[in-house]
Structures are given as structure tokens and as C-alpha cells.
Scaffold this motif. Structure first.
Motif, short mmCIF file in Angstrom:
data_model
loop_
_atom_site.label_atom_id
_atom_site.label_comp_id
_atom_site.label_asym_id
_atom_site.label_seq_id
_atom_site.Cartn_x
_atom_site.Cartn_y
_atom_site.Cartn_z
N PRO A 123 0.80 -1.23 0.00
CA PRO A 123 0.00 0.00 0.00
C PRO A 123 0.84 1.28 0.00
O PRO A 123 0.29 2.38 -0.03
CB PRO A 123 -0.79 -0.12 1.31
CG PRO A 123 0.12 -0.90 2.21
CD PRO A 123 0.91 -1.83 1.34
N ASN A 124 2.16 1.15 0.06
CA ASN A 124 3.06 2.31 0.16
C ASN A 124 3.08 3.09 -1.16
O ASN A 124 3.60 2.64 -2.17
CB ASN A 124 4.47 1.85 0.51
CG ASN A 124 5.39 3.00 0.91
OD1 ASN A 124 5.61 3.90 0.12
ND2 ASN A 124 5.90 2.95 2.13
N LYS A 125 2.52 4.30 -1.16
CA LYS A 125 2.40 5.10 -2.38
C LYS A 125 3.76 5.57 -2.90
O LYS A 125 3.96 5.67 -4.11
CB LYS A 125 1.48 6.29 -2.13
CG LYS A 125 0.03 5.90 -1.90
CD LYS A 125 -0.85 7.14 -1.72
CE LYS A 125 -2.32 6.74 -1.50
NZ LYS A 125 -3.19 7.92 -1.31
N SER A 126 4.67 5.88 -1.98
CA SER A 126 6.00 6.37 -2.40
C SER A 126 6.73 5.29 -3.19
O SER A 126 7.35 5.56 -4.22
CB SER A 126 6.82 6.76 -1.17
OG SER A 126 6.21 7.81 -0.48
N PHE A 127 6.67 4.05 -2.70
CA PHE A 127 7.34 2.95 -3.40
C PHE A 127 6.64 2.65 -4.72
O PHE A 127 7.30 2.48 -5.76
CB PHE A 127 7.36 1.70 -2.53
CG PHE A 127 7.96 0.50 -3.22
CD1 PHE A 127 9.34 0.40 -3.39
CD2 PHE A 127 7.16 -0.51 -3.73
CE1 PHE A 127 9.90 -0.69 -4.04
CE2 PHE A 127 7.71 -1.60 -4.37
CZ PHE A 127 9.08 -1.70 -4.53
N ASN A 128 5.33 2.60 -4.72
CA ASN A 128 4.58 2.26 -5.94
C ASN A 128 4.75 3.31 -7.03
O ASN A 128 4.62 3.00 -8.22
CB ASN A 128 3.09 2.10 -5.61
CG ASN A 128 2.83 0.87 -4.75
OD1 ASN A 128 3.61 -0.07 -4.75
ND2 ASN A 128 1.73 0.89 -4.01
N ALA A 129 5.08 4.55 -6.63
CA ALA A 129 5.29 5.62 -7.61
C ALA A 129 6.50 5.34 -8.49
O ALA A 129 6.59 5.83 -9.62
CB ALA A 129 5.46 6.95 -6.91
N ILE A 130 7.44 4.52 -7.99
CA ILE A 130 8.62 4.17 -8.79
C ILE A 130 8.21 3.47 -10.08
O ILE A 130 8.79 3.69 -11.15
CB ILE A 130 9.57 3.26 -7.98
CG1 ILE A 130 10.11 4.02 -6.76
CG2 ILE A 130 10.73 2.77 -8.85
CD1 ILE A 130 10.91 3.15 -5.80
N GLY A 131 7.18 2.62 -9.99
CA GLY A 131 6.74 1.88 -11.16
C GLY A 131 5.55 2.47 -11.88
O GLY A 131 5.26 2.09 -13.02
N ASN A 132 4.84 3.39 -11.23
CA ASN A 132 3.61 3.94 -11.82
C ASN A 132 3.55 5.46 -11.87
O ASN A 132 2.65 6.02 -12.48
CB ASN A 132 2.40 3.43 -11.03
CG ASN A 132 2.26 1.93 -11.07
OD1 ASN A 132 1.79 1.35 -12.03
ND2 ASN A 132 2.70 1.26 -10.00
#
Length: 391
Positions: free
Chosen positions: A154-163
Motif C-alpha cells: 500500500p506504500n504510495k511512495s514505493f509504488n510511484a517508482i513503477g507507476n
């Protein structure tokens, strides 16, 4: 007539380098026509490039591994396992994103160095050593995900790396201004570097292409850079995935073309015995290349996990084969000593474009595998034929 004659000669002498670009252009034209223009839309091109990211990173490392006459079959499941490890660190232990990423990168480096040690110092064939690694990390991935099957992040900062996409500097509807400015800077830098290289060659009386041909080359490449950035600017602009891939390619391009390490890598690939006799530490070069491969496998796992926003039991499946295919299509030689990291990126785009275009045209999955296999076989045949001619 002289201009056309020179163009034909230039193409004939550099067919290995230019062949993949021609193949990519043909594939894009075919799928653009076949999909009624959908293939070349801003949204699809943006998604295509983002989907290519994790394989493109792997293919850069795989290119160097093949250049030194080895192979690494473990990278797919190393990427999948380290992606799952990050997911566990973020969700179960609340580890900060930078720390989790650093842990994965360090572990990837150590895994690669261990593979390199087995190959260079113990003397185990690369195929066997990395096949064992593939099985080990396949099991490790299943162990890491056996509790839930899929670990949602659910971590938005991490997911932003791919999206995620880079922020814009102005709010202009339909245009991402910062992407256009970056594209313009890339064109200026490309023209400057090419002009500087040409000037240095002329200074030392090296052979160069004619001035009209040089200008045509600058205009052609600059047009491609400008067109791609214009397309991307029409849909959210440059993604963080693209930025990461560009940085990786730039770093490895400089290492392989501007440093003694790069020259040693190609010397080892060209003739390991001669390289050893000339004072190059072949074992050290093998360690460095496999350590680099492990590091890039970790980065690939990060990009893939962030894009999916989760870690799954099937993560990493066939990644290594896609990376090997991208490297071969991108011009790396099966005999070693030949291949560019920039070519591997084009190879990755060729393979991704094939998948994307066939999906848009509704081609069945069975036919997709057949076509991808045929393209890979054609790339290797092309390598063998052009190598024989050069001899």
C-alpha cells in the motif's frame, strides 16, 4: 549519387548496428497500420515504454554477461525474490522505502558476486552455477510468499517508482512541459557529443562520414528523440521508470565506452586467453560483470514489484529469457566480445513492441510465442551470418 552510394556503403558496413533500428521501425509501422493508429497513441507508447523498464534494466546487465561469453539464468527469480523481500520489509516491518531498496540492491550485488566467484574462482560453468541459483531463488520466492500468495504493497511512495511520473513545471493542458524541455536538452547534448567526437576523429586523421551524411544522421536521431518526447508529453510525460532506465543506460554506456574497465570487458569477451596474457585479471572482470548483473536484477525486481504494487509467486518467471532475447536482438554476439548496452534497450523495445502490438491486434498467445521465438532465432542467424562475412 555519391551521397546515395555512401549511404548504402555505411548501411552495409554497419548493418549489425543499424539492423535492430530498422527492425523496430518496421514493427512499429506494421502494428500502427494493423491497429488503426492505436499502437502509436501517446497512452500506448507510454505504457509500452514503462512495461519495458524492468526487462530493459536486466538486458543491460545480460549484454555484458554475454559479451564475456557467459550466461546468467538466475536473474529472473533473483528479481522476483528481492521484490518479495522488499514487499515484506515494507508491509510487515514498516521499513522506510530507501532502506528497503538499499537492502535489496546490496543483496542483489552479493548474489551476483557469489555467482561470479563460483564461475571465476571455483570453475563451475556459468550455465550450471546460475541454473542452480535459479532453482534456489525460485524456492526462496515461494517461501517468502507462501503465507499470503500475493503481498499487496500500500506504500504510495514505493509504488510511484513503477507507476508515477515526473512532476511538471507548468500546468498546460495536454502537454507535459518538463518532458519537452528534457527532450530538447537531450537533443542538444546528442548534437554536441557527436560534433565533439567527429572533431576529435578529424584531429587525429581518423576516417569519418561526409558532412552531408553527418548532418542527416543528426537530424534523423534528433527527430526520433523529439518525436518520442512529444508523444510522451501528451500522456503524463516521462515516468520515473523511464528516468531510472535512462540513468542506468547512461552510466553503463559511459563505463563500456569511456573507461579502462569497459575496454577490459570487451577484451575478455573477444579473447580471454589473450586478455589474460596482456595483464587483464579475467577473474576480476567476471566478478565485476556478475556483481553488476545481480545489482541490476535487484533493480529490475524493484521496478516490477512497484509497477504491480505487489509481490506474487510468479514474479520473475521467464525474465531471464526475455533479457537474453533482448540482448541478442539488440546486437550482442553469441561468440562474445560484441554488443552495446544501448542496443540491448532497442532489443528490449523490439520484443515489448511485438507483445504489445500482437495483443492490440488480438493475436493468440500460442502464435505470440511462435513469433517471438522466430524473431530471436532470426537475430542469432543474423549475428552468425554477419560475423562470418566480417571474417
Amino acid at each position: 549519387m555519391d551521397f546515395i552510394k555512401e549511404a548504402k556503403q555505411l548501411l552495409r558496413e554497419n548493418i549489425r548496428e543499424y539492423g535492430m533500428y530498422i527492425a523496430l521501425a518496421v514493427i512499429m509501422i506494421i502494428f500502427t497500420i494493423g491497429s488503426g493508429g492505436l499502437f502509436i497513441s501517446s497512452r500506448n507508447i507510454s505504457n509500452l515504454i514503462n512495461q519495458t523498464g524492468y526487462i530493459a534494466v536486466l538486458s543491460v546487465g545480460m549484454t555484458l554477461v554475454i559479451v564475456i561469453r557467459h550466461i546468467d539464468l538466475s536473474v529472473g527469480y533473483v528479481a522476483g525474490f528481492l521484490g518479495a523481500l522488499i514487499a515484506i520489509l515494507l508491509t510487515k516491518y514498516g521499513t522506510p522505502v530507501p532502506v528497503a531498496i538499499l537492502v535489496a540492491l546490496i543483496l542483489g550485488l552479493l548474489i551476483g558476486l557469489f555467482n561470479g566467484y563460483l564461475i571465476a574462482n571455483v570453475g563451475i560453468p556459468a550455465f550450471v552455477a546460475t541454473l542452480a541459483g535459479m532453482l534456489v531463488f525460485r524456492g526462496a520466492l515461494l517461501l517468502a510468499t507462501e503465507g499470503t500468495g500475493t503481498i499487496i504493497i500500500p506504500n504510495k511512495s514505493f509504488n510511484a517508482i513503477g507507476n508515477g511520473y515526473i512532476p511538471d513545471i507548468a500546468n498546460i493542458k495536454g502537454v507535459h512541459l518538463l518532458t519537452l524541455l528534457i527532450g530538447a536538452c537531450a537533443i542538444v547534448f546528442y548534437i554536441y557529443s557527436e560534433y565533439k567526437t567527429r572533431k576529435n576523429k578529424l584531429k587525429y586523421n581518423f576516417e569519418v562520414i561526409s558532412k552531408p551524411m553527418f548532418i542527416l544522421k543528426l537530424v534523423f536521431i534528433s527527430s526520433i528523440i523529439g518525436y518520442v518526447t512529444w508523444i510522451l508529453s501528451g500522456y503524463n510525460g516521462l515516468s520515473w521508470t523511464v528516468v531510472i532506465v535512462i540513468i542506468v543506460v547512461a552510466v553503463y554506456h559511459i563505463i563500456t565506452t569511456k573507461t579502462s574497465l569497459g575496454r577490459h570487458i570487451y577484451a575478455v569477451g573477444g579473447n580471454p586467453e589473450a586478455a589474460k596474457l596482456s595483464g587483464i585479471d579475467v577473474s576480476k572482470i567476471t566478478l565485476i560483470v556478475f556483481g553488476s548483473m545481480g545489482l541490476l536484477a535487484a533493480l529490475s525486481g524493484i521496478l516490477y514489484t512497484a509497477r504491480l504494487q505487489s509481490a506474487t509467486t510468479t514474479a520473475g518467471t521467464l525474465f531471464e529469457l526475455d533479457a537474453i532475447a533482448a540482448a541478442y536482438v539488440g546486437g550482442v554476439s553469441a561468440a562474445g566480445g560484441v554488443g552495446k548496452v544501448t542496443g540491448s534497450i532497442v532489443g528490449a523495445l523490439v520484443m515489448s513492441s511485438l507483445i504489445n502490438g500482437m495483443n492490440l491486434m488480438g493475436v493468440g498467445i500460442s502464435y505470440q510465442y511462435i513469433i517471438r521465438g522466430a524473431v530471436l532465432a532470426a537475430a542469432v542467424i543474423f549475428d552468425v551470418k554477419t560475423r562470418n562475412k566480417s571474417k
